[in-house]
Design a protein around this motif. Sequence first.
Motif, PDB file in Angstrom:
ATOM      1  N   PRO A  38      62.372   3.714  51.298  1.00 27.83           N
ATOM      2  CA  PRO A  38      61.637   3.226  52.179  1.00 27.83           C
ATOM      3  C   PRO A  38      61.746   1.791  51.994  1.00 27.83           C
ATOM      4  O   PRO A  38      61.831   0.998  51.193  1.00 27.83           O
ATOM      5  CB  PRO A  38      60.197   3.583  51.808  1.00 27.83           C
ATOM      6  N   LYS A  39      61.361   1.041  53.158  1.00 25.80           N
ATOM      7  CA  LYS A  39      61.435  -0.141  53.354  1.00 25.80           C
ATOM      8  C   LYS A  39      60.449  -1.020  52.595  1.00 25.80           C
ATOM      9  O   LYS A  39      60.356  -1.994  52.059  1.00 25.80           O
ATOM     10  CB  LYS A  39      61.208  -0.392  55.001  1.00 25.80           C
ATOM     11  N   LYS A  40      59.034  -0.039  52.642  1.00 28.48           N
ATOM     12  CA  LYS A  40      57.851  -0.683  51.695  1.00 28.48           C
ATOM     13  C   LYS A  40      58.183  -0.836  50.517  1.00 28.48           C
ATOM     14  O   LYS A  40      57.995  -1.673  49.859  1.00 28.48           O
ATOM     15  CB  LYS A  40      56.678   0.076  52.332  1.00 28.48           C
ATOM     16  N   GLN A  41      58.914   0.213  49.784  1.00 30.35           N
ATOM     17  CA  GLN A  41      59.233   0.109  48.485  1.00 30.35           C
ATOM     18  C   GLN A  41      60.053  -0.957  48.165  1.00 30.35           C
ATOM     19  O   GLN A  41      60.037  -1.845  47.218  1.00 30.35           O
ATOM     20  CB  GLN A  41      59.797   1.393  47.997  1.00 30.35           C
ATOM     21  N   LYS A  42      61.120  -1.385  49.081  1.00 30.14           N
ATOM     22  CA  LYS A  42      62.134  -2.529  48.985  1.00 30.14           C
ATOM     23  C   LYS A  42      61.167  -4.008  48.870  1.00 30.14           C
ATOM     24  O   LYS A  42      61.390  -4.781  48.203  1.00 30.14           O
ATOM     25  CB  LYS A  42      63.143  -2.491  49.748  1.00 30.14           C
ATOM     26  N   GLN A  44      58.121  -4.278  48.277  1.00 31.95           N
ATOM     27  CA  GLN A  44      57.156  -4.411  47.008  1.00 31.95           C
ATOM     28  C   GLN A  44      58.047  -4.799  45.836  1.00 31.95           C
ATOM     29  O   GLN A  44      57.620  -5.721  44.934  1.00 31.95           O
ATOM     30  CB  GLN A  44      56.505  -3.039  46.669  1.00 31.95           C
ATOM     31  N   GLU A  45      59.110  -4.506  45.531  1.00 32.64           N
ATOM     32  CA  GLU A  45      60.042  -4.701  44.448  1.00 32.64           C
ATOM     33  C   GLU A  45      60.592  -6.240  44.571  1.00 32.64           C
ATOM     34  O   GLU A  45      60.382  -6.845  43.630  1.00 32.64           O
ATOM     35  CB  GLU A  45      61.312  -3.729  44.203  1.00 32.64           C
ATOM     36  N   ALA A  46      60.937  -6.821  45.838  1.00 26.66           N
ATOM     37  CA  ALA A  46      61.051  -7.950  46.135  1.00 26.66           C
ATOM     38  C   ALA A  46      59.759  -8.848  45.724  1.00 26.66           C
ATOM     39  O   ALA A  46      59.978  -9.901  45.106  1.00 26.66           O
ATOM     40  CB  ALA A  46      61.575  -8.193  47.585  1.00 26.66           C
ATOM     41  N   LYS A  50      59.659 -12.066  42.843  1.00 27.04           N
ATOM     42  CA  LYS A  50      59.323 -13.170  43.269  1.00 27.04           C
ATOM     43  C   LYS A  50      58.137 -13.862  42.521  1.00 27.04           C
ATOM     44  O   LYS A  50      58.221 -14.807  41.956  1.00 27.04           O
ATOM     45  CB  LYS A  50      58.951 -13.254  44.840  1.00 27.04           C
ATOM     46  N   LYS A  51      57.289 -12.931  42.159  1.00 28.19           N
ATOM     47  CA  LYS A  51      55.961 -13.204  41.401  1.00 28.19           C
ATOM     48  C   LYS A  51      56.160 -13.530  39.997  1.00 28.19           C
ATOM     49  O   LYS A  51      55.799 -14.286  39.640  1.00 28.19           O
ATOM     50  CB  LYS A  51      54.835 -12.106  41.794  1.00 28.19           C
ATOM     51  N   ALA A  52      57.235 -12.712  39.462  1.00 24.77           N
ATOM     52  CA  ALA A  52      57.618 -12.901  37.865  1.00 24.77           C
ATOM     53  C   ALA A  52      58.347 -14.070  37.861  1.00 24.77           C
ATOM     54  O   ALA A  52      58.115 -15.171  36.993  1.00 24.77           O
ATOM     55  CB  ALA A  52      58.413 -11.794  37.772  1.00 24.77           C
TER      56      ALA A  52
END
Length: 99
Positions: A38-42, A44-46, A50-52
């Motif tokens: 799903p697009k949302k899952q991709k 969220q991973e991105a 970025k946050k890390a």
Amino acid sequence: MPQGKLKVKAKVPEGSKTKKKAGKGRGVTKRTTKSVTPKKQKQQEAQKLKKAITKTVNQAMEEELRAQALDGKKSLLSKKKAAATPAKSPAKPKRGKKK
């Protein structure tokens, strides 16, 4: 009063074939065997990545700035670390009964 001649619409001969209109049905899926995340899952991973990265970069910059600001003096950060991890104090001897 219209000026000029009237335009006559062209008539289709009766014997000709007409195109069938495509109804609003389901389209043919060509990727039945392939799984699509799903697009949302991709996204969220991105965002996690970025946050890390942002967190590590900010931490490194902060340490560098502190080092420049303190110029070899005692760091305030070491006091915070020492307070966070309490050192083991030597055990006090128990008092016995006086005779």
